[in-house]
Design a protein around this motif. Structure first.
Motif, PDB file in Angstrom:
ATOM      1  N   LYS A  14      -7.931   0.753   1.847  1.00 16.37           N
ATOM      2  CA  LYS A  14      -7.278  -0.424   1.254  1.00 16.37           C
ATOM      3  C   LYS A  14      -6.872  -1.425   2.335  1.00 16.37           C
ATOM      4  O   LYS A  14      -7.038  -2.634   2.174  1.00 16.37           O
TER       5      LYS A  14
ATOM      6  N   CYS B  22       0.831  -1.214   0.000  1.00 14.19           N
ATOM      7  CA  CYS B  22       0.000   0.000   0.000  1.00 14.19           C
ATOM      8  C   CYS B  22       0.862   1.260   0.000  1.00 14.19           C
ATOM      9  O   CYS B  22       0.355   2.357   0.236  1.00 14.19           O
TER      10      CYS B  22
ATOM     11  N   SER C  95      -9.743  -3.356   3.637  1.00 14.14           N
ATOM     12  CA  SER C  95     -10.239  -4.401   2.740  1.00 14.14           C
ATOM     13  C   SER C  95      -9.352  -5.642   2.782  1.00 14.14           C
ATOM     14  O   SER C  95      -9.766  -6.725   2.387  1.00 14.14           O
TER      15      SER C  95
END
Length: 171
Positions: A50, A4, A53
């Motif tokens: 993100k 990320c 998730s």
């Protein structure tokens, strides 16, 4: 985290931070076992989405919460850190009145074990949120192998100071 866009802290591999093209940090996340704590600007919210998730996120709390035994309160862009609830749970070491008369008396094996445990608890407290206790606790910690009844009595004084002076750090 790295997928990320995070950079892993060189100081602690459980701390990650995100920087923009001008080297400005816009987000930081720390993890301990299965707890995350994070903060950042509006842009960082996309990263957090993100991460959410990928990881199962249970309870989310902001403004006032406990993380790793530390009470955190966020109010008007100020963060207060304290450990009053941890301190409340600390107890003195039981020692008989007759035993406490001679401060220079050597500790029994059991008393030595209990003293080491209490010193560890107080060192953690002092390192996390109570720097006012650090010198006194470290002084006892440095002489644990020669522990005496006087050290137990000194620990009681430090515990009283910790319990009777609720202190919080302000960031």
């Amino acid at each position: 985290m790295v997928e990320c866009g995070a950079t892993v802290s060189k100081v602690d591999p459980a701390v990650f931070y995100w920087v923009d093209s001008s080297d400005k940090v816009y987000g930081i996340l720390a993890c301990h076992v299965d707890d995350f704590i994070w903060g950042g600007d509006q842009e960082f919210e996309d990263i957090i989405s993100k991460i959410k998730s990928t990881f199962k996120v249970g309870k989310e709390i902001d403004d006032s919460f406990k993380y790793c035994g530390i009470d955190l309160l966020c109010d008007d862009n100020v963060i207060y850190l304290s450990q009053d609830s941890y301190t409340d749970g600390l107890s003195i070491i039981d020692i008989s009145a007759t035993r406490s008369v001679d401060k220079s008396a050597k500790l029994t094996a059991e008393e030595g074990h209990v003293l080491r445990s209490k010193v560890g608890q107080l060192l953690w407290l002092a390192h996390q949120s109570r720097p006012d206790l650090l010198f006194d606790v470290t002084k006892i910690a440095n002489n644990l192998n020669k522990g005496s009844v006087g050290d137990i009595l000194d620990i009681h004084i430090i515990l009283c100071k910790a319990k009777n002076s609720n202190l919080r750090l302000k960031f």
